[in-house]
Motif scaffolding. Structure first.
Motif, mmCIF file in Angstrom:
data_model
loop_
_atom_site.group_PDB
_atom_site.id
_atom_site.type_symbol
_atom_site.label_atom_id
_atom_site.label_comp_id
_atom_site.label_asym_id
_atom_site.label_seq_id
_atom_site.Cartn_x
_atom_site.Cartn_y
_atom_site.Cartn_z
ATOM 1 N N MET A 1 14.905 0.173 -10.075
ATOM 2 C CA MET A 1 15.706 1.149 -9.332
ATOM 3 C C MET A 1 14.918 1.712 -8.153
ATOM 4 S SD MET A 1 17.797 3.528 -12.007
ATOM 5 C CE MET A 1 19.189 2.896 -12.931
ATOM 6 N N ASP A 2 15.649 2.187 -7.136
ATOM 7 C CA ASP A 2 14.981 2.814 -6.016
ATOM 8 C C ASP A 2 14.570 4.231 -6.383
ATOM 9 O OD1 ASP A 2 17.201 4.457 -5.866
ATOM 10 O OD2 ASP A 2 18.125 3.403 -4.192
ATOM 11 N N ASP A 3 14.035 4.963 -5.416
ATOM 12 C CA ASP A 3 13.495 6.289 -5.702
ATOM 13 C C ASP A 3 14.551 7.257 -6.220
ATOM 14 O OD1 ASP A 3 10.989 5.497 -5.048
ATOM 15 O OD2 ASP A 3 11.049 6.261 -2.992
ATOM 16 N N GLU A 4 15.805 7.051 -5.824
ATOM 17 C CA GLU A 4 16.856 7.964 -6.278
ATOM 18 C C GLU A 4 17.562 7.456 -7.525
ATOM 19 O OE1 GLU A 4 19.392 8.622 -2.926
ATOM 20 O OE2 GLU A 4 18.159 10.264 -2.191
ATOM 21 N N GLY A 5 17.216 6.254 -7.987
ATOM 22 C CA GLY A 5 17.844 5.732 -9.181
ATOM 23 C C GLY A 5 19.321 5.465 -8.978
ATOM 24 N N ASP A 6 19.660 4.565 -8.089
ATOM 25 C CA ASP A 6 21.046 4.273 -7.732
ATOM 26 C C ASP A 6 21.690 3.419 -8.818
ATOM 27 O OD1 ASP A 6 23.447 3.585 -6.633
ATOM 28 O OD2 ASP A 6 22.647 2.847 -4.742
ATOM 29 N N LEU A 7 22.513 4.021 -9.668
ATOM 30 C CA LEU A 7 23.142 3.296 -10.770
ATOM 31 C C LEU A 7 24.185 2.305 -10.279
ATOM 32 C CD1 LEU A 7 23.749 6.185 -13.353
ATOM 33 C CD2 LEU A 7 21.711 4.809 -12.986
ATOM 34 N N VAL A 8 24.746 2.535 -9.109
ATOM 35 C CA VAL A 8 25.819 1.680 -8.607
ATOM 36 C C VAL A 8 25.284 0.319 -8.174
ATOM 37 C CG1 VAL A 8 27.591 1.412 -6.831
ATOM 38 C CG2 VAL A 8 27.216 3.644 -7.912
ATOM 39 N N HIS A 9 24.165 0.296 -7.447
ATOM 40 C CA HIS A 9 23.690 -0.943 -6.848
ATOM 41 C C HIS A 9 22.447 -1.516 -7.502
ATOM 42 C CE1 HIS A 9 26.020 0.986 -3.507
ATOM 43 N NE2 HIS A 9 26.546 -0.206 -3.502
ATOM 44 N N ASP B 1 42.080 -6.571 -4.723
ATOM 45 C CA ASP B 1 42.432 -5.191 -4.375
ATOM 46 C C ASP B 1 41.767 -4.198 -5.321
ATOM 47 O OD1 ASP B 1 44.132 -3.062 -3.072
ATOM 48 O OD2 ASP B 1 44.882 -2.942 -5.148
ATOM 49 N N GLU B 2 41.758 -4.516 -6.621
ATOM 50 C CA GLU B 2 41.123 -3.627 -7.594
ATOM 51 C C GLU B 2 39.620 -3.560 -7.363
ATOM 52 O OE1 GLU B 2 44.087 -3.950 -11.479
ATOM 53 O OE2 GLU B 2 42.554 -5.487 -11.154
ATOM 54 N N GLN B 3 39.001 -4.681 -7.012
ATOM 55 C CA GLN B 3 37.569 -4.663 -6.725
ATOM 56 C C GLN B 3 37.268 -3.781 -5.517
ATOM 57 O OE1 GLN B 3 35.236 -8.223 -6.890
ATOM 58 N NE2 GLN B 3 36.688 -9.281 -8.215
ATOM 59 N N ASP B 4 38.128 -3.828 -4.522
ATOM 60 C CA ASP B 4 37.944 -2.970 -3.349
ATOM 61 C C ASP B 4 38.066 -1.497 -3.729
ATOM 62 O OD1 ASP B 4 37.569 -5.155 -1.752
ATOM 63 O OD2 ASP B 4 39.628 -5.197 -0.979
ATOM 64 N N ARG B 5 39.028 -1.191 -4.597
ATOM 65 C CA ARG B 5 39.212 0.200 -5.018
ATOM 66 C C ARG B 5 38.041 0.681 -5.871
ATOM 67 N NH1 ARG B 5 44.995 -0.462 -7.590
ATOM 68 N NH2 ARG B 5 44.693 1.705 -8.291
ATOM 69 N N LEU B 6 37.494 -0.191 -6.699
ATOM 70 C CA LEU B 6 36.310 0.176 -7.482
ATOM 71 C C LEU B 6 35.118 0.428 -6.565
ATOM 72 C CD1 LEU B 6 36.626 -2.342 -10.462
ATOM 73 C CD2 LEU B 6 36.758 0.142 -10.632
ATOM 74 N N ALA B 7 34.955 -0.437 -5.551
ATOM 75 C CA ALA B 7 33.851 -0.249 -4.602
ATOM 76 C C ALA B 7 34.043 1.041 -3.809
ATOM 77 C CB ALA B 7 33.772 -1.455 -3.660
ATOM 78 N N GLN B 8 35.256 1.317 -3.376
ATOM 79 C CA GLN B 8 35.543 2.559 -2.650
ATOM 80 C C GLN B 8 35.221 3.768 -3.517
ATOM 81 O OE1 GLN B 8 36.548 3.056 0.438
ATOM 82 N NE2 GLN B 8 37.143 5.222 0.395
ATOM 83 N N TYR B 9 35.559 3.690 -4.785
ATOM 84 C CA TYR B 9 35.321 4.790 -5.730
ATOM 85 C C TYR B 9 33.829 5.028 -5.923
ATOM 86 C CZ TYR B 9 35.766 7.512 -10.088
ATOM 87 O OH TYR B 9 35.697 8.483 -11.054
ATOM 88 N N LEU B 10 33.074 3.945 -6.156
ATOM 89 C CA LEU B 10 31.661 4.078 -6.503
ATOM 90 C C LEU B 10 30.752 4.235 -5.293
ATOM 91 C CD1 LEU B 10 31.428 1.424 -9.374
ATOM 92 C CD2 LEU B 10 31.169 3.897 -9.613
ATOM 93 N N GLU B 11 31.138 3.670 -4.162
ATOM 94 C CA GLU B 11 30.250 3.701 -3.000
ATOM 95 C C GLU B 11 30.580 4.818 -2.014
ATOM 96 O OE1 GLU B 11 28.924 -0.922 -2.450
ATOM 97 O OE2 GLU B 11 30.868 -0.332 -1.606
ATOM 98 N N VAL B 12 31.865 5.137 -1.889
ATOM 99 C CA VAL B 12 32.273 6.118 -0.883
ATOM 100 C C VAL B 12 32.631 7.451 -1.522
ATOM 101 C CG1 VAL B 12 33.883 6.618 0.986
ATOM 102 C CG2 VAL B 12 33.098 4.259 0.601
ATOM 103 N N ARG B 13 33.635 7.409 -2.394
ATOM 104 C CA ARG B 13 34.129 8.668 -2.937
ATOM 105 C C ARG B 13 33.077 9.388 -3.770
ATOM 106 N NH1 ARG B 13 39.559 9.414 -6.741
ATOM 107 N NH2 ARG B 13 39.404 11.697 -6.940
#
Length: 562
Positions: free
Chosen positions: A1-9, A85-97
C-alpha cells in the motif's frame, strides 16, 4: 500500500482465481474481476463475513442499489459479472464520490477509524489488541506464540483486515476510555457488548465465483433501502436524528438505520498507530475504545438463523439469533439450516433470510435445483463475561438447493433422517461406553468430563456426509430409487463407523467385565456385563439403521434358503 493506505487501488487482498492461481487485488479490482475470483485467502475463518459485510456488499448495494424483485436479481445473477455500466458506477463510487474515505492512514478520515482518537490516560496498546489469537490484556489464548510483552507488527493489508474483524467480533472486555467520551469513568468504559457478529452464528451462502457469492448474500428489497440508510464511510450524509457521526469518540446505543448501517456498524472507536520502516509503514500500536451499541439484532439481519419463542419472558423478544454449537460440524445443524417455515404460534427454529430467499428463487426457477450452493458457518465462543475468546467455530459444506424448497419436503426429510440417525447412533455408543464402564466396576463418565466415543464417531462421518450432500445436489424429485440407494449407503457407512468405535471400546475393557457386576438401586437390581451391553447396543443399531437391518435380514434368509 502507499503512504495513505489506498484500499481502492492498492493490491492488499489475496484473491484465488478459478484456475487456483493467487494474485493480490484492491477493492475496485476485486469487484471488477469478481467473476474470475473463486475466494479470498484470509488469515482466519471468521474473516469472510467481515470482508463481505464491512466492504464488498455495502459498496455494491450502495453504488448499484439493492435488487427490488426476483427478476432484477435473476438478471444480475445470470449475467455472471458486473456490466460495463455497473463497473463504471462502481468506479465512480469508489474513486470519485468516496475516494478519500477508503484511505487507511488518511489524516482527516482514516477508514473505519476516528482521526486523532486519544486515550484519557494518554496510553496506546499493542496491535495484538485487534487479533483474538494473540495474548492481549485479559485475552490470553492457550497456544498463542506471542505474549503481551511482544510487539506485533501488522502490514497495512493485515491491519485493515484485523481492524474490520475487531468491529465485527471484538470481545466485551473493558475498553480504553477516550477523550471526548462522556460516559467513560476512571479512564475506561465498561458494559461493552461483543461485536455484532459475536452475538450469533454466522451463515454465509457461497457461489461458484465471488460475483455469485455477492448476489447470494444480497437481499431482495422490494421497497429499496431505508431513507437515510448509509454505510459508515458516508455518515456525514445521514439525515439529522439518525445517529451521531463516528468522527468523534462519543458513542450511543441505537438500532441500525437499515441494511447498510447494520453491515458496517461501528461497534468500536479505533485508531491505528504506525511507524516507518525500510519496508514501508507498519502498524504497531492501537487505541480501541467503546463504539456504538446495537440495541438488538434486527430481523433484517441476513446472516443468522433464528429461534422463535411464542411466549417470551418479560423483557425478552419473540425472536433471537441462533448461535452455533461448539464441537459440532455444520451438517449436524442441518435441522436449523433447512427450517424454512417461520413459526408464529409455537416455539421453533427457522433459517436465515438469505437461505429462505435462495429457496424461494429455486421455486421460481431463477436458481437451478442442481446449483452447487455452498454454506460457510463461523462464530466465536467467548468466556469470562465474554471478555476473552475461548474457541473459534468454522465450517463449510455443500447444500442441495432442492432441500431449501418449502413445498418439496422429500429431500429435506431424507437429509434430516440421516442427521438424526447419526445423532442417535452417537448416543448409543456413549450408552455402550457407560455400560461397559459399569460392567468393569466403574461409573459412567461424568457429563462434563472426559472424551466420549460419540465425538470421534461423528467426526469420522464428516467426509461421508459431505459426499452425500454433494451427490444429492443432482437428485430428481421422482428418483426415489436413487434417493433410497443413497440413504442405504449412508446407513452402511454409519454401521461401519459404529462397529469400529464399538470394537475399540471392547478392546479396552478388562476381563472382569465379562462376569460383570450387579448394582442395586432401591428395590431394583441391575446386572451389567460386557456381553449384555453389546447386545443392547446391537438392538439399538437395528432400530436406528432400518435399511441395513433389513438388508442383513434378507441376506440371512437367502443364506438359509440356499
Amino acid at each position: 500500500m502507499d503512504d495513505e493506505g489506498d484500499l481502492v487501488h492498492d493490491s492488499w487482498l489475496g484473491a484465488v482465481g478459478l484456475d487456483g492461481g493467487r494474485r493480490p487485488v484492491g477493492l475496485l479490482s476485486a469487484l471488477r474481476e469478481s467473476h474470475t475470483v473463486r475466494r479470498f485467502e484470509l488469515p482466519v475463518h471468521t474473516m469472510l463475513p467481515v470482508v463481505l459485510r464491512q466492504l464488498l456488499l455495502p459498496v455494491v448495494i450502495d453504488a448499484l442499489g439493492a435488487p427490488r424483485s426476483r427478476q432484477e436479481w435473476a438478471e444480475r445473477f445470470h449475467r455472471g459479472c458486473f456490466s460495463p455500466d455497473e463497473q463504471d458506477r462502481l468506479a465512480q463510487y469508489l474513486e470519485v464520490r468516496y475516494g478519500d474515505r477508503f484511505r487507511l492512514f488518511d489524516a482527516k478520515r482514516p477508514f473505519a477509524q476516528v482521526a486523532g482518537l486519544q486515550a484519557l490516560n494518554g496510553e496506546t496498546k499493542t496491535a495484538a489488541q485487534l487479533v483474538p489469537s494473540v495474548a492481549s490484556g485479559n485475552n490470553v489464548p492457550l497456544f498463542s506464540a506471542l505474549s503481551e510483552a511482544d510487539e506485533l507488527l501488522l502490514t497495512p493489508g493485515d491491519a485493515v483486515l484485523w481492524l474490520l474483524h475487531a468491529q465485527c467480533w471484538d470481545t466485551a472486555s473493558i475498553k480504553t476510555g477516550a477523550v471526548g467520551d462522556l460516559q467513560a469513568k476512571n479512564g475506561k468504559t465498561t458494559g461493552n457488548p461483543t461485536g455484532p457478529l459475536g452475538q450469533f452464528g454466522v451463515i454465509v451462502p457461497n457461489g461458484r465465483t465471488l460475483y455469485e457469492t455477492l448476489l447470494l448474500n444480497t437481499p431482495i428489497l422490494p421497497d429499496g433501502l431505508e431513507p437515510g440508510d448509509r454505510p459508515q464511510w458516508a455518515w456525514d450524509e445521514r439525515p439529522a436524528g439518525l445517529g451521531k457521526s463516528p468522527a468523534g469518540a462519543a458513542w450511543s446505543e441505537r438500532p441500525a438505520a437499515g441494511l447498510l448501517d447494520l453491515l458496517t456498524f461501528q461497534a468500536r472507536r479505533i485508531r491505528l498507530i504506525t511507524f516507518e520502516t525500510e519496508q514501508g509503514r507498519l502498524v504497531h500500536r492501537v487505541i480501541v475504545s467503546a463504539g456504538d451499541r446495537l440495541a438488538q439484532t434486527p430481523e433484517v439481519e441476513p446472516h443468522t438463523a433464528w429461534q422463535h419463542t411464542a411466549k417470551p419472558k418479560k423483557g425478552q423478544f419473540h425472536r433471537r439469533p441462533r448461535r452455533h454449537a461448539s464441537g459440532r460440524a455444520a451438517w449436524q445443524g442441518l435441522g436449523t439450516l433447512l427450517s424454512m417455515t417461520l413459526p408464529v404460534q409455537s416455539d421453533g427454529l427457522y433459517t436465515s433470510l438469505l437461505l429462505r430467499q435462495i429457496g424461494d428463487l429455486q421455486v421460481t426457477r431463477v436458481l437451478a435445483g442442481d446449483y452447487p450452493l455452498g454454506v460457510e458457518t463461523s462464530g466465536l465462543e467467548y468466556g469470562t463475561q465474554s471478555a476473552v475468546v475461548e474457541n473459534a467455530i468454522g465450517d463449510d459444506l455443500p447444500l442441495p438447493v432442492m432441500a431449501l424448497l418449502a413445498q418439496d419436503k422429500w429431500l429435506r426429510k431424507a437429509l434430516l433422517e440421516c442427521v438424526d440417525q447419526a445423532d442417535r447412533v452417537a448416543r448409543a455408543l456413549d450408552g455402550l461406553h457407560n455400560d461397559l464402564r459399569r460392567a468393569a466396576g466403574g461409573d459412567p463418565l461424568p457429563r462434563d468430563k472426559g472424551s466420549r466415543p460419540s465425538a470421534q464417531f461423528l467426526h469420522s462421518l464428516d467426509a461421508t456426509m459431505r459426499r452425500l450432500l454433494a451427490g444429492l445436489r443432482t437428485v430428481e424429485e421422482d428418483d426415489e430409487e436413487l434417493l433410497e440407494r443413497a440413504q442405504l449407503a449412508w446407513e452402511q457407512a454409519v454401521q461401519i463407523a459404529a462397529d469400529r468405535e464399538a470394537e475399540l471400546l471392547l478392546g479396552a475393557v478388562p476381563p472382569r467385565a465379562v462376569v460383570g457386576r450387579t448394582v442395586r438401586n432401591g428395590d431394583k437390581e441391575f446386572v451389567y456385563r460386557s456381553g449384555k451391553a453389546v447386545g443392547v447396543f446391537r438392538l439399538r443399531l437395528a432400530e436406528i439403521l432400518t435399511r441395513v437391518a433389513e438388508e442383513r435380514r434378507a441376506e440371512r434368509e437367502e443364506g438359509a434358503a440356499a
